[in-house]
Design an enzyme around this catalytic site. Structure first.
Site, PDB file in Angstrom:
ATOM      1  N   GLU A 122      -2.332  79.594  23.929  1.00 26.36           N
ATOM      2  CA  GLU A 122      -2.005  80.442  22.765  1.00 26.36           C
ATOM      3  C   GLU A 122      -0.764  79.937  22.031  1.00 26.36           C
ATOM      4  OE1 GLU A 122      -3.584  83.537  21.443  1.00 26.36           O
ATOM      5  OE2 GLU A 122      -2.335  82.576  19.938  1.00 26.36           O
ATOM      6  N   ARG A 170      14.219  68.692  35.323  1.00 23.62           N
ATOM      7  CA  ARG A 170      15.061  67.545  35.698  1.00 23.62           C
ATOM      8  C   ARG A 170      16.527  67.934  35.781  1.00 23.62           C
ATOM      9  NH1 ARG A 170      12.318  62.982  31.863  1.00 23.62           N
ATOM     10  NH2 ARG A 170      13.168  64.295  30.208  1.00 23.62           N
ATOM     11  N   ARG A 171      16.881  68.990  35.056  1.00 28.56           N
ATOM     12  CA  ARG A 171      18.278  69.454  35.096  1.00 28.56           C
ATOM     13  C   ARG A 171      18.321  70.931  34.765  1.00 28.56           C
ATOM     14  NH1 ARG A 171      20.141  68.192  29.295  1.00 28.56           N
ATOM     15  NH2 ARG A 171      18.337  67.110  28.484  1.00 28.56           N
ATOM     16  N   LYS A 229      -2.375  71.261  15.132  1.00 29.18           N
ATOM     17  CA  LYS A 229      -2.650  72.709  15.209  1.00 29.18           C
ATOM     18  C   LYS A 229      -3.939  73.042  14.465  1.00 29.18           C
ATOM     19  CE  LYS A 229       2.286  73.675  15.474  1.00 29.18           C
ATOM     20  NZ  LYS A 229       3.466  73.907  14.632  1.00 29.18           N
ATOM     21  N   GLU A 273      12.857  68.408  15.269  1.00 30.11           N
ATOM     22  CA  GLU A 273      13.136  67.540  16.414  1.00 30.11           C
ATOM     23  C   GLU A 273      14.165  66.481  16.001  1.00 30.11           C
ATOM     24  OE1 GLU A 273      11.504  67.853  19.350  1.00 30.11           O
ATOM     25  OE2 GLU A 273      10.308  69.510  18.606  1.00 30.11           O
ATOM     26  N   THR A 279      13.532  74.656  25.370  1.00 30.89           N
ATOM     27  CA  THR A 279      13.488  75.825  24.479  1.00 30.89           C
ATOM     28  C   THR A 279      12.460  76.848  24.954  1.00 30.89           C
ATOM     29  OG1 THR A 279      14.044  74.337  22.671  1.00 30.89           O
ATOM     30  CG2 THR A 279      13.187  76.492  22.043  1.00 30.89           C
ATOM     31  N   VAL A 332      -0.373  76.952  18.921  1.00 31.81           N
ATOM     32  CA  VAL A 332      -0.536  77.073  17.460  1.00 31.81           C
ATOM     33  C   VAL A 332       0.245  78.282  16.962  1.00 31.81           C
ATOM     34  CG1 VAL A 332      -2.178  77.353  15.560  1.00 31.81           C
ATOM     35  CG2 VAL A 332      -2.846  76.067  17.609  1.00 31.81           C
ATOM     36  N   GLY A 380      10.333  78.822  18.224  1.00 26.39           N
ATOM     37  CA  GLY A 380      11.505  79.498  18.780  1.00 26.39           C
ATOM     38  C   GLY A 380      11.257  79.878  20.225  1.00 26.39           C
TER      39      GLY A 380
HETATM   40  N1  LIG Z   1      10.156  74.795  20.541  1.00 22.08           N
HETATM   41  C1  LIG Z   1       9.249  75.569  19.989  1.00 22.08           C
HETATM   42  O1  LIG Z   1       9.569  76.477  19.229  1.00 22.08           O
HETATM   43  C2  LIG Z   1       7.798  75.358  20.315  1.00 22.08           C
HETATM   44  C3  LIG Z   1       6.840  76.200  19.706  1.00 22.08           C
HETATM   45  C4  LIG Z   1       5.489  76.042  20.042  1.00 22.08           C
HETATM   46  C5  LIG Z   1       5.123  75.062  20.943  1.00 22.08           C
HETATM   47  N2  LIG Z   1       6.077  74.238  21.492  1.00 22.08           N
HETATM   48  C6  LIG Z   1       5.632  73.249  22.466  1.00 22.08           C
HETATM   49  O2  LIG Z   1       6.179  73.584  23.732  1.00 22.08           O
HETATM   50  C7  LIG Z   1       6.417  72.401  24.480  1.00 22.08           C
HETATM   51  C8  LIG Z   1       7.887  72.389  24.919  1.00 22.08           C
HETATM   52  O3  LIG Z   1       8.699  72.377  23.764  1.00 22.08           O
HETATM   53  P1  LIG Z   1      10.271  72.670  23.833  1.00 22.08           P
HETATM   54  O4  LIG Z   1      10.689  72.905  22.440  1.00 22.08           O
HETATM   55  O5  LIG Z   1      10.576  73.678  24.868  1.00 22.08           O
HETATM   56  O6  LIG Z   1      10.807  71.244  24.296  1.00 22.08           O
HETATM   57  P2  LIG Z   1      12.273  70.907  24.809  1.00 22.08           P
HETATM   58  O7  LIG Z   1      13.245  71.935  24.402  1.00 22.08           O
HETATM   59  O8  LIG Z   1      12.521  69.490  24.438  1.00 22.08           O
HETATM   60  O9  LIG Z   1      12.128  71.012  26.403  1.00 22.08           O
HETATM   61  C9  LIG Z   1      11.318  70.138  27.131  1.00 22.08           C
HETATM   62  C10 LIG Z   1      11.626  70.306  28.603  1.00 22.08           C
HETATM   63  O10 LIG Z   1      10.755  69.460  29.347  1.00 22.08           O
HETATM   64  C11 LIG Z   1      11.513  68.527  30.103  1.00 22.08           C
HETATM   65  N3  LIG Z   1      10.822  67.256  30.117  1.00 22.08           N
HETATM   66  C12 LIG Z   1      10.414  66.537  29.048  1.00 22.08           C
HETATM   67  N4  LIG Z   1       9.802  65.418  29.450  1.00 22.08           N
HETATM   68  C13 LIG Z   1       9.837  65.432  30.803  1.00 22.08           C
HETATM   69  C14 LIG Z   1       9.378  64.535  31.807  1.00 22.08           C
HETATM   70  N5  LIG Z   1       8.763  63.401  31.479  1.00 22.08           N
HETATM   71  N6  LIG Z   1       9.589  64.850  33.096  1.00 22.08           N
HETATM   72  C15 LIG Z   1      10.230  65.998  33.413  1.00 22.08           C
HETATM   73  N7  LIG Z   1      10.692  66.893  32.534  1.00 22.08           N
HETATM   74  C16 LIG Z   1      10.494  66.596  31.230  1.00 22.08           C
HETATM   75  C17 LIG Z   1      12.854  68.443  29.414  1.00 22.08           C
HETATM   76  O11 LIG Z   1      13.797  67.999  30.346  1.00 22.08           O
HETATM   77  P3  LIG Z   1      15.155  67.276  29.863  1.00 22.08           P
HETATM   78  O12 LIG Z   1      15.985  68.385  29.293  1.00 22.08           O
HETATM   79  O13 LIG Z   1      15.695  66.711  31.114  1.00 22.08           O
HETATM   80  O14 LIG Z   1      14.755  66.253  28.852  1.00 22.08           O
HETATM   81  C18 LIG Z   1      13.042  69.910  28.999  1.00 22.08           C
HETATM   82  O15 LIG Z   1      13.424  70.692  30.115  1.00 22.08           O
HETATM   83  C19 LIG Z   1       6.025  71.244  23.565  1.00 22.08           C
HETATM   84  O16 LIG Z   1       4.713  70.859  23.846  1.00 22.08           O
HETATM   85  C20 LIG Z   1       6.108  71.841  22.170  1.00 22.08           C
HETATM   86  O17 LIG Z   1       5.260  71.210  21.253  1.00 22.08           O
HETATM   87  C21 LIG Z   1       7.391  74.379  21.211  1.00 22.08           C
END
Ligand SMILES: NC(=O)c1ccc[n+]([C@@H]2O[C@H](COP(=O)([O-])OP(=O)(O)OC[C@H]3O[C@@H](n4cnc5c(N)ncnc54)[C@H](OP(=O)(O)O)[C@@H]3O)[C@@H](O)[C@H]2O)c1
Length: 436
Positions: free
Chosen positions: A127, A45-46, A203, A188, A13, A130, A300
């Protein structure tokens, strides 16, 4: 003009949002930070179908990004605290600056990573960790640097806020709204951290550390989730002139710090009470500025990527003039952070909402109010519903005056031993924010 090469690990994301911003706003990003910031390497990874990576080097092994001698800044967007911790550690040890959105990593391992970064004289920025797209870290660390902060309180988990908003406005059940939040991608697949308060606690710990100059301590906050809040409580709260929000609260109390995350009744006329759905809000009270409230998308793809890019652009600006980011990572250098005692749970004072179901017979209400009075607890308001047809039980809702948590526990224990009481007493904290 400084040239900085960026490697992004994780193409989910947030990672895909960062790539999109670089694809669409490259010229603007360079112009506004007056640095030649170039995204060069992606570790994923993909592929992500929604994201064009054709102009960048892509490695399936994310550690290739860390090993790439061309990369100056590693952006960690994989989440979690195991591989991410190794990745960030290795990046710092390789002399690379790090930007991350990972609140769990910073809350749990931030002290260790900050010490490493200071030693290696590299930047560590977070940044986006949180309140997603809301620039709250920068505001606390930089814009309010001349203030003494007395309190920070906020809605800092969008999933929880979405669930409580839907339950309150549409009268839906917790499980029903949680399922929708998952289907919409807000929660999640495993929503435990959103629901039990862990995500908000992570946070809050980061905000408190910057606000009060204290080390990060992921275990410090008192933590309660949203899974105990029922539509019935939301309705009673409304009747009493309150909204229920899941809040993180960090407050300076003399020489101690009060840190907690929990569902909270707040007066409906407060600005923060009108922050609904997946939006976040952070309220900061500081001596020079007074109260400010920051509101916006707490999660987001693009909002969070906006914060990641702002960190990258800040580094571009800073490293234009010096090889080292001079800004202390938590606002003060880590050897000047000062641990402060936490206000013990029993001593945290506040107003409480209590809901109980009792036998509808003479003397029961007198017993309840008598027990509260014996513990020195005054009643601010009381609602008693007539019994539903065919039932011999009535629901009673009480708002107490301010009382220490330990004293309330004792009073609840007394009440729950009354034969006329059915089940347990439901209790929620009330905050008017007169002091924050
Ligand atoms: N989503 C939000 O709105 C948001 C907001 C603020 C902060 N965050 C933070 O931002 C970070 C990322 O969140 P996200 O929502 O983008 O997560 P996400 O959509 O689940 O994406 C995670 C990415 O990292 C890869 N990944 C996970 N574990 C891995 C590993 N062991 N080795 C290699 N690649 C790995 C996943 O690959 P695969 O697809 O192959 O699993 C995917 O490409 C997190 O720390 C989250 O707390 C997210």
């Amino acid at each position: 003009m400084t040239s900085l090469k960026i490697g992004v690990c994780g193409l989910g994301t947030v990672g895909s949002g960062v790539i999109k911003l670089f694809n669409n706003h490259q010229g603007l990003i360079q112009q506004r930070c007056n640095a030649d910031l170039q995204l060069v390497h992606i570790g994923a990874r993909r592929d992500n179908a929604g994201c064009d990576t054709s102009r960048y080097r892509v490695s399936r092994d994310i550690f290739e990004v860390v090993r790439d001698p061309e990369v100056d800044i590693v952006v960690e967007l994989i989440g979690g605290t195991t591989v991410a911790r190794d990745l960030v550690t290795q990046a710092i040890q390789a002399g690379k600056h790090v930007v991350t959105a990972n609140k769990a990593l910073i809350a749990e391992f931030g002290n260790e990573l900050i010490a490493l970064a200071e030693q290696a004289q590299v930047a560590l920025r977070f940044e986006a960790a949180v309140a997603g797209g809301i620039p709250v870290i920068k505001v606390l660390r930089e814009s309010l640097a001349a203030n003494v902060v007395s309190g920070v309180a906020g809605i800092i988990n969008g999933t929880g806020n979405f669930i409580l908003t839907e339950m309150a406005n549409a009268g839906r059940s917790f499980d029903d709204v949680l399922a929708e939040a998952q289907a919409l991608g807000y929660a999640e697949a495993d929503p435990t951290f959103d629901v039990d308060g862990t995500d908000a606690a992570h946070k809050l710990v980061i905000l408190a550390s910057i606000a009060f100059g204290i080390p990060l301590d992921a275990n410090a906050p008192i933590m309660e989730g949203i899974d105990t809040v029922t539509p019935e409580d939301l309705n009673f709260a409304k009747e009493l002139g309150f909204c229920v929000k899941h809040l993180g609260i960090a407050r300076r109390c003399g020489d101690a710090i009060d840190l907690r995350v929990h569902p909270t009744l707040i007066p409906s006329n407060r600005q923060i009470a009108r922050v609904d759905g997946v939006l976040n809000a952070v309220m900061i009270e500081a001596d020079a500025v007074g109260e400010i409230v920051l509101t916006g998308p707490g999660a987001g793809s693009l909002p969070t990527a906006s914060s990641v890019c702002s960190d990258l652009m800040d580094l571009g600006k800073v490293l234009n003039h010096t090889k080292i980011d001079p800004a202390p990572i938590l606002g003060v250098p880590s050897d000047q952070l000062q641990a402060l005692p936490l206000v013990p749970r029993d001593e945290v004072s506040g107003v409480w909402y209590l809901r109980l179901v009792v036998e509808d017979r003479p003397g029961v209400m007198a017993d309840i109010t008598g027990l509260l009075s014996e513990r020195g607890i005054s009643i601010e308001s009381l609602i008693q519903r007539p019994p539903v047809a065919g039932s011999s039980q009535v629901t009673v809702v009480i708002l107490t005056d301010s009382v220490a948590c330990g004293r309330l526990d004792a009073a609840i224990c007394d009440m729950e031993s009354l034969p006329a009481l059915s089940g347990s007493v439901v209790r929620l904290r009330v905050e008017s924010f007169k002091e924050v």
